[in-house]
Design a protein around this motif. Structure first.
Motif, PDB file in Angstrom:
ATOM      1  N   VAL A 142       0.816  -1.217   0.000  1.00  0.00           N
ATOM      2  CA  VAL A 142       0.000   0.000   0.000  1.00  0.00           C
ATOM      3  C   VAL A 142       0.852   1.270   0.000  1.00  0.00           C
ATOM      4  CG1 VAL A 142      -2.094  -1.106   0.856  1.00  0.00           C
ATOM      5  CG2 VAL A 142      -0.406  -0.348   2.508  1.00  0.00           C
ATOM      6  N   GLY A 143       0.553   2.224   0.879  1.00  0.00           N
ATOM      7  CA  GLY A 143       1.190   3.538   0.795  1.00  0.00           C
ATOM      8  C   GLY A 143       2.685   3.552   1.011  1.00  0.00           C
ATOM      9  N   HIS A 144       3.213   2.524   1.671  1.00  0.00           N
ATOM     10  CA  HIS A 144       4.655   2.491   1.903  1.00  0.00           C
ATOM     11  C   HIS A 144       5.437   2.439   0.593  1.00  0.00           C
ATOM     12  CE1 HIS A 144       4.172   1.916   6.239  1.00  0.00           C
ATOM     13  NE2 HIS A 144       3.237   1.027   5.966  1.00  0.00           N
ATOM     14  N   SER A 145       4.824   1.878  -0.453  1.00  0.00           N
ATOM     15  CA  SER A 145       5.559   1.733  -1.711  1.00  0.00           C
ATOM     16  C   SER A 145       5.846   3.085  -2.350  1.00  0.00           C
ATOM     17  CB  SER A 145       4.795   0.824  -2.682  1.00  0.00           C
ATOM     18  OG  SER A 145       3.486   1.326  -2.905  1.00  0.00           O
ATOM     19  N   HIS A 146       4.834   3.926  -2.505  1.00  0.00           N
ATOM     20  CA  HIS A 146       5.108   5.201  -3.188  1.00  0.00           C
ATOM     21  C   HIS A 146       5.767   6.224  -2.271  1.00  0.00           C
ATOM     22  CE1 HIS A 146       1.279   6.642  -1.471  1.00  0.00           C
ATOM     23  NE2 HIS A 146       0.670   5.623  -2.040  1.00  0.00           N
ATOM     24  N   THR A 147       5.474   6.197  -0.963  1.00  0.00           N
ATOM     25  CA  THR A 147       6.182   7.132  -0.083  1.00  0.00           C
ATOM     26  C   THR A 147       7.649   6.732   0.059  1.00  0.00           C
ATOM     27  OG1 THR A 147       5.392   5.882   1.842  1.00  0.00           O
ATOM     28  CG2 THR A 147       4.135   7.814   1.207  1.00  0.00           C
ATOM     29  N   GLY A 148       7.914   5.429   0.150  1.00  0.00           N
ATOM     30  CA  GLY A 148       9.305   4.962   0.206  1.00  0.00           C
ATOM     31  C   GLY A 148      10.080   5.348  -1.040  1.00  0.00           C
ATOM     32  N   ARG A 208      25.055   0.359  -8.936  1.00  0.00           N
ATOM     33  CA  ARG A 208      24.296  -0.104  -7.783  1.00  0.00           C
ATOM     34  C   ARG A 208      23.542   1.061  -7.141  1.00  0.00           C
ATOM     35  NH1 ARG A 208      28.141  -4.437  -4.480  1.00  0.00           N
ATOM     36  NH2 ARG A 208      28.148  -6.049  -6.108  1.00  0.00           N
ATOM     37  N   GLY A 209      22.345   0.759  -6.684  1.00  0.00           N
ATOM     38  CA  GLY A 209      21.546   1.726  -5.956  1.00  0.00           C
ATOM     39  C   GLY A 209      21.062   1.110  -4.665  1.00  0.00           C
ATOM     40  N   VAL A 210      20.787   1.958  -3.691  1.00  0.00           N
ATOM     41  CA  VAL A 210      20.395   1.480  -2.365  1.00  0.00           C
ATOM     42  C   VAL A 210      19.150   2.214  -1.897  1.00  0.00           C
ATOM     43  CG1 VAL A 210      21.900   3.143  -1.179  1.00  0.00           C
ATOM     44  CG2 VAL A 210      21.230   1.030  -0.008  1.00  0.00           C
ATOM     45  N   ALA A 211      18.378   1.550  -1.052  1.00  0.00           N
ATOM     46  CA  ALA A 211      17.229   2.177  -0.395  1.00  0.00           C
ATOM     47  C   ALA A 211      16.989   1.457   0.920  1.00  0.00           C
ATOM     48  CB  ALA A 211      15.985   2.113  -1.271  1.00  0.00           C
ATOM     49  N   VAL A 212      16.494   2.194   1.915  1.00  0.00           N
ATOM     50  CA  VAL A 212      16.115   1.605   3.200  1.00  0.00           C
ATOM     51  C   VAL A 212      14.775   2.206   3.618  1.00  0.00           C
ATOM     52  CG1 VAL A 212      17.540   3.308   4.445  1.00  0.00           C
ATOM     53  CG2 VAL A 212      16.791   1.213   5.604  1.00  0.00           C
ATOM     54  N   VAL A 213      13.821   1.328   3.936  1.00  0.00           N
ATOM     55  CA  VAL A 213      12.458   1.768   4.229  1.00  0.00           C
ATOM     56  C   VAL A 213      11.938   1.007   5.443  1.00  0.00           C
ATOM     57  CG1 VAL A 213      10.099   2.003   3.354  1.00  0.00           C
ATOM     58  CG2 VAL A 213      12.023   2.241   1.778  1.00  0.00           C
ATOM     59  N   GLU A 214      11.274   1.726   6.336  1.00  0.00           N
ATOM     60  CA  GLU A 214      10.528   1.091   7.419  1.00  0.00           C
ATOM     61  C   GLU A 214       9.072   0.963   6.993  1.00  0.00           C
ATOM     62  OE1 GLU A 214       8.869   1.859  11.978  1.00  0.00           O
ATOM     63  OE2 GLU A 214      10.121   3.375  10.993  1.00  0.00           O
ATOM     64  N   SER A 215       8.528  -0.233   7.104  1.00  0.00           N
ATOM     65  CA  SER A 215       7.105  -0.415   6.841  1.00  0.00           C
ATOM     66  C   SER A 215       6.573  -1.548   7.694  1.00  0.00           C
ATOM     67  CB  SER A 215       6.831  -0.694   5.352  1.00  0.00           C
ATOM     68  OG  SER A 215       7.491  -1.857   4.909  1.00  0.00           O
ATOM     69  N   PHE A 216       5.379  -1.365   8.201  1.00  0.00           N
ATOM     70  CA  PHE A 216       4.739  -2.343   9.081  1.00  0.00           C
ATOM     71  C   PHE A 216       5.657  -2.714  10.250  1.00  0.00           C
ATOM     72  CE2 PHE A 216       2.847  -2.676   4.895  1.00  0.00           C
ATOM     73  CZ  PHE A 216       1.504  -2.555   5.193  1.00  0.00           C
ATOM     74  N   ASN A 217       6.381  -1.697  10.730  1.00  0.00           N
ATOM     75  CA  ASN A 217       7.289  -1.816  11.882  1.00  0.00           C
ATOM     76  C   ASN A 217       8.485  -2.728  11.626  1.00  0.00           C
ATOM     77  OD1 ASN A 217       5.671  -0.126  13.626  1.00  0.00           O
ATOM     78  ND2 ASN A 217       4.249  -1.835  13.775  1.00  0.00           N
ATOM     79  N   GLU A 267       4.640  -7.690   3.339  1.00  0.00           N
ATOM     80  CA  GLU A 267       4.637  -6.556   2.416  1.00  0.00           C
ATOM     81  C   GLU A 267       5.904  -5.711   2.420  1.00  0.00           C
ATOM     82  OE1 GLU A 267       0.953  -4.452   2.129  1.00  0.00           O
ATOM     83  OE2 GLU A 267      -0.179  -6.060   3.085  1.00  0.00           O
ATOM     84  N   PRO A 268       6.705  -5.691   3.489  1.00  0.00           N
ATOM     85  CA  PRO A 268       7.844  -4.766   3.538  1.00  0.00           C
ATOM     86  C   PRO A 268       8.954  -5.018   2.520  1.00  0.00           C
ATOM     87  CG  PRO A 268       7.199  -5.410   5.758  1.00  0.00           C
ATOM     88  CD  PRO A 268       6.457  -6.296   4.824  1.00  0.00           C
ATOM     89  N   GLY A 269       8.955  -6.153   1.840  1.00  0.00           N
ATOM     90  CA  GLY A 269       9.967  -6.367   0.810  1.00  0.00           C
ATOM     91  C   GLY A 269       9.765  -5.525  -0.428  1.00  0.00           C
ATOM     92  N   VAL A 270       8.555  -4.961  -0.588  1.00  0.00           N
ATOM     93  CA  VAL A 270       8.234  -4.213  -1.812  1.00  0.00           C
ATOM     94  C   VAL A 270       8.821  -2.798  -1.840  1.00  0.00           C
ATOM     95  CG1 VAL A 270       6.348  -3.295  -3.234  1.00  0.00           C
ATOM     96  CG2 VAL A 270       6.137  -5.563  -2.194  1.00  0.00           C
ATOM     97  N   PRO A 271       8.638  -1.968  -0.798  1.00  0.00           N
ATOM     98  CA  PRO A 271       8.973  -0.550  -0.943  1.00  0.00           C
ATOM     99  C   PRO A 271      10.414  -0.222  -1.343  1.00  0.00           C
ATOM    100  CG  PRO A 271       7.561  -0.867   0.959  1.00  0.00           C
ATOM    101  CD  PRO A 271       7.936  -2.229   0.474  1.00  0.00           C
TER     102      PRO A 271
END
Length: 209
Positions: free
Chosen positions: A7-13, A69-78, A177-181
């Protein structure tokens, strides 16, 4: 968002992690070191970021040998997820994603096999949508009617995925779900290393007809 995974974590992340990466690039800072400098050393986000850098043998974003290479780190669903994507530019200028490294802190890992499978599934889902899943609307109706006119990630386009699960004493949190963002911004940030603009509109590969 209905049935959209993460859900919203994908586009905000995506927005946050692309923006942070763009700022760090403008400052000439390494995308991992720059992120870590903004975090507490004891934070769980820093923990997964350090672990994924170790897992990938991070030595900078490149490009090197035709890959970046690119990197990202996102918190979602704690839960806290960091990913590194290794990308090249394939035929016709389309991105080719070769490998994803993923580190996850979801509290006490109750079932590591399920955690790993959910990260792999989330990466495949997110990657297919971030690259290809365009659904144009004409006269109020979607143009694609079936898989002959809707492009999704094919099995030969699925990258290798390596997952590290961090030890934790925190309560167990989400893994479905947290693997997506993180996958979208990780790929976009890698593409930017080739001098390409980070996409402001998704998917990255647009329909031509």
């Amino acid at each position: 968002m209905l049935w959209w995974r993460s859900v919203g974590h994908s586009h905000t992340g995506y927005a946050v992690e692309c923006f942070v990466d763009e700022l760090l690039a403008a400052l000439g800072q390494d995308p991992i070191a720059g992120r870590l400098a903004m975090m507490s050393n004891a934070s769980r986000a820093a923990g997964v970021l350090r672990r994924v850098a170790e897992l990938a043998g991070w030595s900078g974003p490149g490009p090197s040998g035709g890959r970046a290479r690119g990197v990202a780190v996102v918190e979602s669903f704690n839960s806290f997820i960091a990913q590194i994507a290794e990308v090249s530019i394939g035929n016709g200028g389309e991105p080719r994603v070769h490998k994803i490294w993923c580190a996850v802190d979801c509290g006490v890992p109750v079932n590591p096999d399920v955690i790993r499978a959910q990260m792999e599934g989330g990466i495949g889902f997110g990657l297919g949508h971030i690259l290809f899943a365009e659904v144009p609307i004409e006269a109020g109706r979607p143009v694609p009617a079936n898989f002959d006119s809707y492009r999704s990630l094919r099995i030969n386009e699925m990258p290798d995925v390596e997952v590290a699960i961090l030890r934790s004493i925190e309560k167990p949190t989400g893994v479905g779900e947290p693997g997506v963002p993180p996958i979208g911004p990780a790929v976009a940030n890698a593409l930017a290393r080739f001098g390409l603009e980070r996409p402001r509109r998704l998917p990255i590969v647009r329909r031509t007809a």
